[in-house]
Design a protein around this motif. Structure first.
Motif: not given
Length: 751
Positions: A261, A267, A269, A303, A336, A339-340
């Motif tokens: 990262r 950015d 998972t 994550d 995260r 967001q995915q």
């Protein structure tokens, strides 16, 4: 940047709801064993209990047991509607599935293994395959694929060699990135695995410790991942089971956060390999309990816990309530995950639409790609003139892999991953064996078949029949090799590591008995790794297929008949013996010297080797005399088809950094290009090469391009310098940055 929507969702969630978003639930977990220690790690949770606070992932909805895809899609849509409409966040689950050799689902097309992708040296075709796989997945409501594998092969004894692409990092990176681009173009997220070091396990043993220096990790094992992250824009990465120099990757923040990262800017998972978080306690012994394991994995940067929430649910919640783990780590992982889902459109998905009522998972387009990739991947290792076959009247087909469709597939195919447990269930698609394909290809010949022996075991009772069949024939085709499987259920695949690189069981004895008849012999190998078969080279022809998939039988038959001109090249060195492992052509001078050892170190066949029914010459390699370190140079070579039939060549440009501040390999592939040439045709291939292809980590572990002399050559393999040139890198040492180009481009101009 976190959207207001995701931020708002996170702020409204309870701890239990946030934890639910960072775990999976395995609907069919109690079924067939398809993951390490699955029985020991199994959960007793029921679906309604596991999803009462929501759910992050549905694990392998289609790929754990043979279920009708349409019936399972109907179930999946209803389960997703339940998640959307129940109290709480109302967010659908992300569905992930295996897709390394095609979607791992009943009746879905099965393509060649990644080792065959490497043998084809054709990234554009692999990208087409990725598109076809992704379209099937998307139709069935699958959002993430657990592929490709970017492990660089280091030891042929390792069972998972068949899942890898090559022993060269650049070949791995270019082909894997092509797969990523293809899959993700359909809206399905790819997952890089296994980050990092997994293939470098001691003695080629699955899950054995990795003892690799930081330079080997940086210069050999990491570059393919860097390419797929920075240039492929991959959306997910899976940590490896490895512990590198005593530090489990699943608990290594330097790799999963600082490098992935921080340095690379990833950015997406990071997901756990199955049970990998729990293994921090159970296998690595760096955590006292599951809650501590969860805290270490979260802090490192994992994550999502897959396949289920062994550690990230109640064990982690207890640590948070006790003040031993910061809830901010959960917030970061959950952000995260959300967001995915937002990126995939899941936050807006209601599943009010109907699921598919029909689906063709093995369409003509699937089969076209499968056939072309199989044909281009088969390698003609040796040929004393018996091939191509010239209208033989009597053909004896012999061997344990001649009449088994399963012998065409790798361990992550649905056939060998799941159907091996369900002998009464049909394959669900056409996959003609080599025998069936030969009967169609050589329709005018009298073809007999005898098995001779099994893949494994010591039974030689079938040898007499095999010898009799060969003695009565014009040519004998012996189809030998591996059976792919999992955890001891085969000779190749996950958990099927090898002590020897002789053919399994009594197959060598069978081949030698057939050769002793004096009948011309063609040995066809369907394997997941290279074997030490130099003993077979002087008595016939040897053809290598690395589990060539559903059209592999037809591809092999076409090559034997001569209808198809072989064009595959070895993506891995053909070894002399198991005692020479681990081995890579990327060795420094001492790694290849036999003058300091009583044992020969030279391999039987070099990386890049592959014969054809025509002949190619490479002449006139031309480069500039010098170029500044950090700049780009062009290398131009003339390739000619000097034979009497059309064919395809893989033009290979190699280099050697003559003097370095650290030891450098005696050879390194800079670039490659597959070129089709008609008989008598000539073309000019131009490689545009950034000097960063010669970069390495210096004594301070800084990636640099160093000035000095470079030798370049083109040849039919790394071992043959057919045409050579010299180049001098000038100026100051160039410190490599992420803005530097990592890719070689090529152009082909035909005369």
């Amino acid at each position: 940047m976190v959207s207001e929507r995701v931020q708002g969702l996170l702020e409204r969630m309870s701890l239990e709801e946030k934890l639910a978003q960072i775990v999976g639930f395995w609907v069919d977990e109690g079924g067939d064993v398809v993951a390490p220690m699955q029985g020991e790690m199994a959960s007793s949770a029921k679906l309604e209990d596991a999803t009462r606070h929501g759910l992050g992932h549905f694990t392998r909805v289609y790929g754990t047991r043979p279920v009708d895809p349409i019936e399972r899609a109907q179930w999946l849509w209803e389960a997703q509607r339940t998640l959307v409409n129940q109290p709480g966040p109302g967010i659908p689950a992300l569905v992930h599935e295996e897709c390394l050799t095609g979607l791992a689902a009943w009746k879905a097309a099965t393509f060649p293994t990644p080792l065959a992708w490497g043998a084809a040296f054709h990234p554009e075709l692999v990208e087409e395959m990725g598109v076809a796989i992704g379209e099937s997945m998307r139709t069935l409501g699958i959002h993430q694929g657990l592929a490709p594998v970017l492990d660089v092969i280091r030891d042929a004894r390792w069972g998972r060699v068949e899942e890898c692409i090559a022993e060269d990092p650049y070949v791995v990176g270019t082909i894997a990135t092509a797969y990523v681009r293809g899959l993700q173009s359909t809206g399905v997220h790819a997952t890089l695995k296994h980050f990092v070091g997994y293939s470098n396990s001691r003695a080629g043993r699955n899950l054995a410790p990795v003892h690799a220096g930081p330079r080997e990790v940086a210069d050999v094992l990491l570059p393919p991942f860097e390419m797929a992250v920075l240039d492929g824009k991959v959306r997910s990465v899976m940590h490896s089971y490895s512990e590198i120099d005593g530090i489990p990757v699943a608990a290594d923040r330097r790799l999963l956060t600082d490098l992935l990262r921080g340095t690379w800017g990833f950015d997406g998972t990071v997901v756990a390999d199955y049970f990998g978080v729990a293994f921090l306690q159970a296998l690595h012994g760096v955590a006292g309990d599951l809650g501590e394991a969860a805290g270490k994995a979260l802090e490192a940067g994992v994550d999502i816990e897959l396949p289920t929430g062994n550690a990230y649910l109640e064990p982690l919640a207890e640590k948070i309530r006790a003040g031993l783990v910061d809830e901010a780590l959960v917030d970061l992982a959950c952000t995260r995950a959300l967001q995915q889902k937002e990126e995939l459109g899941l936050l807006d998905e209601t599943f009010e639409s109907e699921p598919p009522t029909s689906v063709d998972l093995d369409s003509p387009e699937h089969r076209r790609i499968a056939l072309q990739l199989a044909e281009e991947s088969v390698v003609l290792l040796a040929n004393d003139g018996v091939l191509p076959l010239t209208s033989p009247a009597k053909v004896a087909v012999i061997g344990p892999n001649a009449d088994r469709s399963e012998a065409l597939f790798g361990c992550y195919s649905f056939a060998n991953h799941v159907l091996a447990h369900h002998a009464d269930v049909e394959m669900g698609f056409e996959a003609p064996s080599v025998l069936s394909a030969l009967r169609e290809e050589l329709s005018g010949a009298d073809i007999t078949f005898t098995q001779g022996c099994e893949v494994e075991g010591e039974d030689t009772s079938g040898f007499d029949a095999a010898v009799a069949a060969a003695s009565a024939a014009d040519v004998a085709i012996v189809v030998a090799g591996d059976q792919a499987g999992l955890f001891g259920r085969g000779t190749s695949g996950e958990g099927n590591d090898a002590d020897s690189l002789e053919l399994p069981g009594v197959q060598r004895q069978l081949v030698e008995a057939v050769q002793a008849t004096g009948t011309p012999v063609v040995l066809v190998l369907l394997t997941g790794r290279p074997y030490a078969v130099d003993w077979a080279f002087e008595k016939g022809a040897v053809v290598q297929g690395f589990f060539p998939g559903e059209e592999g039988g037809a591809a092999v038959a076409g090559i034997l008949s001569g209808r198809v001109n072989p064009s595959g090249r070895l993506p891995i060195t053909l070894p002399r013996s198991a005692g020479a492992q681990p081995y890579s052509y990327l060795h420094p001078q001492l790694g290849g010297s036999s003058q300091v050892s009583s044992l020969p170190t030279e391999p039987v066949l070099a990386f890049g080797h592959g014969l054809s029914y025509t002949t190619f010459t490479h002449t006139g390699l031309t480069v500039a005399d010098e170029v500044a370190a950090g700049d780009t140079f062009t290398a131009t070579v003339t390739v000619s088809n000097t034979g009497d039939r059309d064919g395809e060549d893989v033009v290979q440009l190699y280099a050697r950094d003559v003097v370095g501040s650290v030891t450098r390999p005696v050879a390194q592939l800079l670039g490659y290009q597959r070129v089709r040439l008609a008989a008598g045709e000539t073309a000019t291939v131009t490689f545009t090469v950034p000097t960063t292809r010669l970069a390495f980590s210096d004594r301070d572990m800084v990636k640099i391009v160093e000035p000095g002399a470079v030798e370049l050559w083109v040849g039919p393999s790394v071992a043959t310098k057919e045409t050579e040139a010299a180049l001098t890198l000038t100026g100051d040492v160039h410190r490599v940055s992420l803005d530097d180009n990592r890719w070689v481009t090529t152009t082909v101009e035909r005369d």
